[in-house]
Design an enzyme around this catalytic site. Structure first.
Site, PDB file in Angstrom:
ATOM      1  N   LYS A   1       0.834  -1.210   0.000  1.00 48.23           N
ATOM      2  CA  LYS A   1       0.000   0.000   0.000  1.00 48.23           C
ATOM      3  C   LYS A   1       0.870   1.262   0.000  1.00 48.23           C
ATOM      4  O   LYS A   1       0.534   2.271  -0.642  1.00 48.23           O
ATOM      5  CB  LYS A   1      -0.929  -0.011   1.211  1.00 48.23           C
ATOM      6  CG  LYS A   1      -1.775   1.241   1.383  1.00 48.23           C
ATOM      7  CD  LYS A   1      -2.810   1.457   0.293  1.00 48.23           C
ATOM      8  CE  LYS A   1      -3.594   2.750   0.539  1.00 48.23           C
ATOM      9  NZ  LYS A   1      -4.605   3.031  -0.469  1.00 48.23           N
TER      10      LYS A   1
ATOM     11  N   LYS B   1      -0.056  11.685   5.575  1.00 45.36           N
ATOM     12  CA  LYS B   1       0.311  10.556   6.453  1.00 45.36           C
ATOM     13  C   LYS B   1       0.995   9.458   5.649  1.00 45.36           C
ATOM     14  O   LYS B   1       2.036   8.928   6.033  1.00 45.36           O
ATOM     15  CB  LYS B   1      -0.959  10.014   7.126  1.00 45.36           C
ATOM     16  CG  LYS B   1      -0.821   8.631   7.753  1.00 45.36           C
ATOM     17  CD  LYS B   1      -2.180   7.932   7.926  1.00 45.36           C
ATOM     18  CE  LYS B   1      -2.890   7.680   6.655  1.00 45.36           C
ATOM     19  NZ  LYS B   1      -3.633   6.484   6.420  1.00 45.36           N
TER      20      LYS B   1
END
Ligand code: NAP
Length: 295
Positions: free
Chosen positions: A172, A240
């Protein structure tokens, strides 16, 4: 008998995913920190739990879909968290995007408590969540992955076990690197085309049919032309994720110079107060670099 699923975190992604699980015939109990959001799940045929304890008691599968590593850690290990109340043998699927090292550590704690952990971050955005066609990159044990196939099938289309615990999050991180880079270059192309007065809708149509075509172009191009940046995927979440991939690359001794540049541009967009925009809102900073955002 259908599986009982506890679904924790009914935000932009979590709610439509939980609704798809209801539609697939699962008994879904939703918990959300802000309780009102769980009502929408109850209206769709699921039920609203007032606490994590109530959601996870006796559940076969426990799902988390919250923003960041500390949030997953709190929901899992907090005094009134999952580990304190889950039944032994339950599967824990974390769909959130978090740090790979934290995912590995939390999977160890879950295993110690008798759970079957799968880190399973997703890609495909809100439209993919609504349509149940997410790409899901899974880290964990083969047997646990196989046993959860019915759950994954209800929310995703491309579902791949990529390695042991933490591997899903590593994949990811690579996904987020590529998506941010694509968005940055698409934004530069739009600013460039507009500077020449090109008919941008036509330009993006033809670019979309060639090697420059991409899902990023398909999903984000028109948003840039319209200056319409409602989320979607909030820039502060992509900020993030750029932190995750930058740190993980450094740890692995891998240089990601283009990624580092995009990470700085994402950071600048957030610092300018635009962290709540969709990540296509990176366009605002790219446009400002050329002084083209004054009209
Ligand atoms: P979101 O809309 O902000 O939803 C986050 C949910 O988590 C909300 O329900 C929130 O509750 C809850 N939450 C936040 N902190 C919590 C805590 N400490 N304890 C318990 N609950 C907490 O975010 P999202 O867009 O759905 O994203 C969720 C995850 O999916 C993130 O990791 C993101 O990176 C990833 N993701 C998002 C997309 C996308 O397109 N949006 C795509 C792929 C992956 P409240 O309602 O009380 O705030």
């Amino acid at each position: 008998m259908s599986k009982t699923i506890a679904f924790i975190g009914l935000g932009i992604m979590g709610l439509p995913m939980a609704k798809n699980l209801v539609a697939a015939g699962f008994d879904v109990r939703g918990f959300n920190r802000t309780p009102a959001k769980a009502d929408a799940l109850a209206e769709a045929g699921g039920s609203a739990a007032a606490t994590i304890a109530e959601a996870v008691a006796g559940a076969d599968v426990i799902i988390t879909m919250v923003p960041d590593s500390p949030d997953v850690e709190a929901v899992l290990t907090g005094d009134d968290g999952i580990l304190a109340h889950a039944s032994t043998g339950a599967t824990w699927i974390d769909f959130s995007t978090i740090r790979p090292d934290v995912a590995t550590e939390l999977a160890g704690k879950a295993k110690d408590a008798g759970l079957k952990p799968l880190d399973a971050p997703v890609s495909g955005g809100e439209p993919g969540a609504i349509d149940g066609v997410l790409s899901i990159m899974v880290g964990g044990d083969q047997a646990d992955f196989d046993a959860a196939a019915d759950v994954f099938d209800a929310v995703g289309k491309t579902i791949v076990l990529v390695g042991p615990s933490g591997a899903g999050q590593t994949v990811k991180a690579a996904n987020q690197l590529m998506v941010a880079g694509n968005i940055g270059l698409l934004a530069e192309a739009v600013v460039f085309l507009e500077a020449y007065g090109v008919e941008t809708g036509a330009a993006l149509q033809v670019l979309g049919g060639g090697l420059a075509g991409s899902k990023v172009l398909d999903q984000k191009g028109q948003k840039m032309l319209d200056r319409s940046f409602d989320p979607g995927f909030r820039l502060e979440l992509h900020h993030k994720d750029m932190g995750i991939v930058t740190a993980a690359a450094r740890e692995a001794g891998v240089a990601i110079p283009l990624g580092a540049t995009v990470a700085q541009l994402v950071a600048a967009t957030v610092q300018q107060g635009n962290g709540g925009l969709d990540h296509s809102g990176l366009f605002t900073v790219i446009e400002a670099l050329s002084g083209k955002n004054e009209n």
